[in-house]
Design a protein around this motif. Structure first.
Motif, PDB file in Angstrom:
ATOM      1  N   ILE A   1       1.031  -1.102   0.091  1.00  0.00           N
ATOM      2  CA  ILE A   1       0.027  -0.030  -0.054  1.00  0.00           C
ATOM      3  C   ILE A   1       0.906   1.582   0.400  1.00  0.00           C
ATOM      4  N   LEU A   2       0.821   2.325  -0.976  1.00  0.00           N
ATOM      5  CA  LEU A   2       1.105   3.779  -1.186  1.00  0.00           C
ATOM      6  C   LEU A   2       0.391   4.922  -0.574  1.00  0.00           C
ATOM      7  N   LYS A   3       0.861   5.646   0.163  1.00  0.00           N
ATOM      8  CA  LYS A   3      -0.072   6.931   0.471  1.00  0.00           C
ATOM      9  C   LYS A   3       0.687   8.137  -0.461  1.00  0.00           C
ATOM     10  N   LEU A   4      -0.156   8.341  -0.954  1.00  0.00           N
ATOM     11  CA  LEU A   4       0.474   9.376  -1.920  1.00  0.00           C
ATOM     12  C   LEU A   4      -0.138  10.495  -1.732  1.00  0.00           C
ATOM     13  N   THR A   5       0.074  12.004  -3.033  1.00  0.00           N
ATOM     14  CA  THR A   5      -0.761  12.635  -2.462  1.00  0.00           C
ATOM     15  C   THR A   5      -0.065  13.575  -3.420  1.00  0.00           C
ATOM     16  N   ASP A   6      -0.785  14.516  -4.607  1.00  0.00           N
ATOM     17  CA  ASP A   6      -0.620  15.445  -4.867  1.00  0.00           C
ATOM     18  C   ASP A   6      -0.338  17.088  -4.886  1.00  0.00           C
ATOM     19  N   GLY A   7      -0.662  17.210  -3.801  1.00  0.00           N
ATOM     20  CA  GLY A   7      -0.278  17.926  -3.457  1.00  0.00           C
ATOM     21  C   GLY A   7      -1.846  18.874  -2.951  1.00  0.00           C
ATOM     22  N   ILE A   8      -3.242  18.353  -3.223  1.00  0.00           N
ATOM     23  CA  ILE A   8      -4.217  18.510  -2.982  1.00  0.00           C
ATOM     24  C   ILE A   8      -5.149  17.133  -2.494  1.00  0.00           C
ATOM     25  N   ASP A   9      -4.879  16.272  -3.086  1.00  0.00           N
ATOM     26  CA  ASP A   9      -5.531  15.235  -2.157  1.00  0.00           C
ATOM     27  C   ASP A   9      -4.753  14.167  -1.806  1.00  0.00           C
ATOM     28  N   THR A  10      -4.853  13.174  -0.741  1.00  0.00           N
ATOM     29  CA  THR A  10      -4.414  11.998  -0.068  1.00  0.00           C
ATOM     30  C   THR A  10      -5.071  10.819  -0.299  1.00  0.00           C
ATOM     31  N   PHE A  11      -3.816  10.137  -0.737  1.00  0.00           N
ATOM     32  CA  PHE A  11      -4.732   8.690  -1.586  1.00  0.00           C
ATOM     33  C   PHE A  11      -3.985   7.528  -1.120  1.00  0.00           C
ATOM     34  N   LEU A  12      -4.788   6.283  -0.961  1.00  0.00           N
ATOM     35  CA  LEU A  12      -4.146   4.938  -0.817  1.00  0.00           C
ATOM     36  C   LEU A  12      -3.858   3.825  -2.356  1.00  0.00           C
ATOM     37  N   GLY A  13      -2.563   3.558  -2.190  1.00  0.00           N
ATOM     38  CA  GLY A  13      -2.462   3.059  -4.083  1.00  0.00           C
ATOM     39  C   GLY A  13      -1.985   1.779  -3.336  1.00  0.00           C
TER      40      GLY A  13
ATOM     41  N   GLN B   1      -0.183   5.910 -12.575  1.00  0.00           N
ATOM     42  CA  GLN B   1      -1.513   5.229 -13.876  1.00  0.00           C
ATOM     43  C   GLN B   1      -2.186   4.303 -12.870  1.00  0.00           C
ATOM     44  N   CYS B   2      -3.269   4.783 -12.350  1.00  0.00           N
ATOM     45  CA  CYS B   2      -4.279   4.086 -11.517  1.00  0.00           C
ATOM     46  C   CYS B   2      -5.652   3.605 -11.964  1.00  0.00           C
ATOM     47  N   SER B   3      -5.718   2.638 -11.259  1.00  0.00           N
ATOM     48  CA  SER B   3      -7.795   2.373 -11.624  1.00  0.00           C
ATOM     49  C   SER B   3      -8.376   2.581 -10.640  1.00  0.00           C
ATOM     50  N   MET B   4      -9.401   2.379 -10.999  1.00  0.00           N
ATOM     51  CA  MET B   4     -10.577   1.816  -9.391  1.00  0.00           C
ATOM     52  C   MET B   4     -11.215   1.335  -9.583  1.00  0.00           C
ATOM     53  N   VAL B   5     -11.483   0.101  -8.876  1.00  0.00           N
ATOM     54  CA  VAL B   5     -12.788  -1.129  -8.536  1.00  0.00           C
ATOM     55  C   VAL B   5     -13.478  -0.553  -7.755  1.00  0.00           C
ATOM     56  N   VAL B   6     -14.805  -0.367  -7.720  1.00  0.00           N
ATOM     57  CA  VAL B   6     -15.951  -0.315  -6.574  1.00  0.00           C
ATOM     58  C   VAL B   6     -16.553  -1.718  -6.751  1.00  0.00           C
ATOM     59  N   ARG B   7     -16.585  -2.326  -4.879  1.00  0.00           N
ATOM     60  CA  ARG B   7     -16.745  -3.425  -4.605  1.00  0.00           C
ATOM     61  C   ARG B   7     -18.029  -3.344  -3.946  1.00  0.00           C
ATOM     62  N   GLU B   8     -18.652  -3.926  -4.300  1.00  0.00           N
ATOM     63  CA  GLU B   8     -20.531  -4.263  -3.523  1.00  0.00           C
ATOM     64  C   GLU B   8     -20.287  -5.605  -2.636  1.00  0.00           C
ATOM     65  N   TRP B   9     -21.047  -5.209  -1.580  1.00  0.00           N
ATOM     66  CA  TRP B   9     -21.579  -7.017  -0.832  1.00  0.00           C
ATOM     67  C   TRP B   9     -22.548  -5.788   0.086  1.00  0.00           C
ATOM     68  N   ASN B  10     -23.058  -7.341   0.664  1.00  0.00           N
ATOM     69  CA  ASN B  10     -24.344  -6.355   1.698  1.00  0.00           C
ATOM     70  C   ASN B  10     -23.454  -7.142   2.979  1.00  0.00           C
ATOM     71  N   SER B  11     -24.014  -6.523   3.757  1.00  0.00           N
ATOM     72  CA  SER B  11     -23.457  -6.651   4.852  1.00  0.00           C
ATOM     73  C   SER B  11     -23.400  -7.789   5.774  1.00  0.00           C
TER      74      SER B  11
ATOM     75  N   THR C   1     -14.322   1.671  -2.428  1.00  0.00           N
ATOM     76  CA  THR C   1     -13.579   2.090  -3.972  1.00  0.00           C
ATOM     77  C   THR C   1     -11.852   2.139  -3.096  1.00  0.00           C
ATOM     78  N   THR C   2     -11.586   0.938  -4.514  1.00  0.00           N
ATOM     79  CA  THR C   2      -9.960   0.651  -4.143  1.00  0.00           C
ATOM     80  C   THR C   2      -8.976   0.856  -5.021  1.00  0.00           C
ATOM     81  N   ILE C   3      -7.955   1.924  -5.227  1.00  0.00           N
ATOM     82  CA  ILE C   3      -6.901   2.155  -6.143  1.00  0.00           C
ATOM     83  C   ILE C   3      -5.732   1.554  -6.441  1.00  0.00           C
TER      84      ILE C   3
END
Length: 97
Positions: free
Chosen positions: A33-45, A67-77, A87-89
């Motif tokens: 896991i990388l903690k990344l920042t573009d100077g405005i947003d901080t996100f995990l990749g 270069q990143c891709s985002m995947v949304v995973r859905e499930w029922n609790s 959402t996973t990056i």
């Protein structure tokens, strides 16, 4: 998605076991896991698979292009039955600028 970023933090290699829903086989996924920042947003990749096993330690002093891709995973609790989403990056490519 492509961003110019600094790496704030990098996790050590992590190995997780999971059950393949299609085959029922026990499988393993490696990730970093990388903690990344573009100077405005901080996100995990997340870097996964063989790329994670061979992932070098990135220097936080340098600027990188990711270069990143985002995947949304859905499930029922299981507890509430409520529909959940996450959402996973995934980091597909990373290089020094």
């Amino acid at each position: 998605m492509e961003r110019i970023v600094r790496i704030l933090n990098q996790s050590p290699l992590s190995t997780r076991h999971y059950m393949d829903r299609k085959t029922g086989d026990q499988k393993v996924i490696n990730s970093v896991i990388l903690k990344l920042t573009d100077g405005i947003d901080t996100f995990l990749g997340e870097i996964t698979g063989e790329r994670a096993v061979n992932c070098p330690m990135y220097d936080p002093q340098y600027i990188y292009r990711v270069q990143c891709s985002m995947v949304v995973r859905e499930w029922n609790s299981q507890q509430t039955g409520e529909a959940m989403q996450a959402t996973t990056i995934y980091v597909d490519k990373i290089s020094m600028v």
